[in-house]
Write a protein that holds these residues in place. Structure first.
Motif, PDB file in Angstrom:
ATOM      1  N   PHE A  26       0.833  -1.197   0.000  1.00 44.38           N
ATOM      2  CA  PHE A  26       0.000   0.000   0.000  1.00 44.38           C
ATOM      3  C   PHE A  26       0.865   1.243   0.000  1.00 44.38           C
ATOM      4  N   ASP A  27       0.605   2.119  -0.947  1.00 47.67           N
ATOM      5  CA  ASP A  27       1.113   3.483  -0.874  1.00 47.67           C
ATOM      6  C   ASP A  27       0.390   4.129   0.318  1.00 47.67           C
ATOM      7  N   CYS A  28       0.948   5.172   0.899  1.00 48.51           N
ATOM      8  CA  CYS A  28       0.327   5.732   2.121  1.00 48.51           C
ATOM      9  C   CYS A  28      -0.587   6.925   1.823  1.00 48.51           C
ATOM     10  N   ASP A  29       0.009   8.051   1.389  1.00 53.90           N
ATOM     11  CA  ASP A  29      -0.821   9.243   1.213  1.00 53.90           C
ATOM     12  C   ASP A  29      -1.765   9.061   0.018  1.00 53.90           C
ATOM     13  N   GLY A  30      -3.050   9.211   0.258  1.00 53.02           N
ATOM     14  CA  GLY A  30      -4.036   9.031  -0.807  1.00 53.02           C
ATOM     15  C   GLY A  30      -4.662   7.640  -0.792  1.00 53.02           C
ATOM     16  N   GLY A 247      -2.088   1.982  -5.179  1.00 50.07           N
ATOM     17  CA  GLY A 247      -1.661   3.370  -5.040  1.00 50.07           C
ATOM     18  C   GLY A 247      -2.634   4.336  -5.674  1.00 50.07           C
ATOM     19  N   ASP A 248      -2.411   5.630  -5.412  1.00 53.35           N
ATOM     20  CA  ASP A 248      -3.301   6.663  -5.955  1.00 53.35           C
ATOM     21  C   ASP A 248      -2.631   7.452  -7.069  1.00 53.35           C
ATOM     22  N   ARG A 249      -1.357   7.150  -7.360  1.00 60.57           N
ATOM     23  CA  ARG A 249      -0.679   7.915  -8.402  1.00 60.57           C
ATOM     24  C   ARG A 249      -0.191   7.003  -9.511  1.00 60.57           C
ATOM     25  N   THR A 252       4.043   7.277 -10.050  1.00 60.50           N
ATOM     26  CA  THR A 252       4.907   6.704  -9.004  1.00 60.50           C
ATOM     27  C   THR A 252       4.422   5.296  -8.665  1.00 60.50           C
ATOM     28  N   ASP A 253       3.217   5.184  -8.098  1.00 62.14           N
ATOM     29  CA  ASP A 253       2.751   3.896  -7.573  1.00 62.14           C
ATOM     30  C   ASP A 253       2.500   2.828  -8.640  1.00 62.14           C
ATOM     31  N   ILE A 254       1.687   3.189  -9.626  1.00 62.58           N
ATOM     32  CA  ILE A 254       1.299   2.180 -10.617  1.00 62.58           C
ATOM     33  C   ILE A 254       2.518   1.786 -11.455  1.00 62.58           C
TER      34      ILE A 254
END
Ligand code: PLP
Ligand code: CA
Length: 302
Positions: A26-30, A247-249, A252-254
């Motif tokens: 899990f990404d954190c922010d978002g 993630g939400d971005r 970066t995340d995806i």
């Protein structure tokens, strides 16, 4: 890159996704929180995944805190997360230096905040710089020369709200005058969401200053680079196809998940909207998208 990913599908059968992986990153922010506010339904979702025996890992590009400081943040938000499960880009910088056996008699010059200093200290590295560095006015008298420590073997750059010209010059001297000096970036996020009122210049802005002055490309240890994914896969002996990156971005995340060969799930609880995902100019398509992680609990296959 000639591989074109097919359009993301809405998540319709979370149980099928959950059954197909052993680890969720899990990404954190978002995803988990927005700033200091927990996103709805997160505790119950994490509990459900743990009860199914899933390994949970938390990755953030925000280098301002150490994993211990993040541990406190999770606790304050009422989440049962161990600091060993948290991988911030501050930690990644120290882990990278360890992985290359960066000499303990060399020093690290830090442009960044407390999180990076704490992680370097914990890993036993000598460092200088940090948020307090360089408040002094630079007097440009004839012959003025800025001294720098010749034992600096690496410059680590992360997000720094106390960024200034002294730090740019100091880091530049370290890198330009020593071709062997490493240039490490915790992350290169262009913008970040310090408040919900506007977008703010992200860690990439500080990295960009040093890139401009040194004409050297940094080695990035945070998302979307593969360092952290390889580190995690190795540490927990996970096969990357058994991981789902959430993630939400997109950039970066995806991309981090895709670079690692993992399954990817975009949540719309952060910075990416459905129209951004579906914009014809966007080439980064996750496997699935959904509104928020608690959809894992509420969505049931028809
Ligand atoms: N960098 C900074 C300075 C931030 O404030 C944030 C988010 O708050 C991020 C990076 C991105 O963090 P994450 O990777 O958890 O979304
Ligand atoms: Ca995020």
């Amino acid at each position: 890159n000639s591989i074109v990913s097919s359009a993301a599908k809405p998540l319709q059968d979370p149980d099928k996704l959950i059954d197909s992986v052993e680890t969720f990153i899990f990404d954190c922010d978002g995803v988990i929180w927005k700033g200091d506010k927990l996103i709805d339904g997160v505790p119950e979702t994490l509990d459900m995944l743990r009860s199914k025996g899933k390994r949970l890992v938390f990755v953030t590009n925000n280098s301002t805190k150490s994993r211990k400081q993040y541990g406190k943040k999770f606790e304050t938000l009422g989440l049962n997360v161990n600091e060993e499960e948290i991988f911030a880009s501050s930690f990644a910088a120290a882990a990278y230096l360890k992985s290359i056996n960066f000499p303990k008699d060399k020093k690290v010059y830090v442009i960044g905040e407390d999180g990076i200093l704490k992680e370097l200290e914990l890993a036993g590295f000598q460092y200088l710089g940090g948020p307090e560095d360089g408040g002094k006015k630079i007097e440009l008298k004839p012959g003025f020369l800025m001294e720098h420590d010749k034992d600096v073997g690496a410059v680590v750059v992360g997000f720094d709200r106390y960024f200034n010209y002294y730090k740019v010059q100091y880091g530049t001297l370290c890198i330009r005058e020593n071709p062997g000096c490493l240039f490490i970036a915790t992350n290169r996020d262009a913008v970040t969401h310090l408040t919900d009122a506007q977008e703010w210049a992200g860690g990439g802005s500080m990295v960009g200053a040093l890139l401009g002055s040194t004409q050297r490309e940094p080695l990035v240890v945070g998302k979307p680079s593969t360092f952290m994914m390889d580190y995690l896969a190795n540490k927990f002996s996970i096969t990357k196809s058994q991981i789902c990156m959430v993630g939400d971005r997109l950039d970066t995340d995806i991309l981090f998940g895709q670079n690692g060969g993992c399954k990817t799930l975009l949540v719309l609880s952060g910075v990416t909207s459905l129209s951004m995902l579906q914009n014809p100019n966007n080439s980064i398509q996750p496997d699935f998208y959904t509104n928020k992680i608690s959809d894992f609990l509420s969505l049931k296959a028809a």
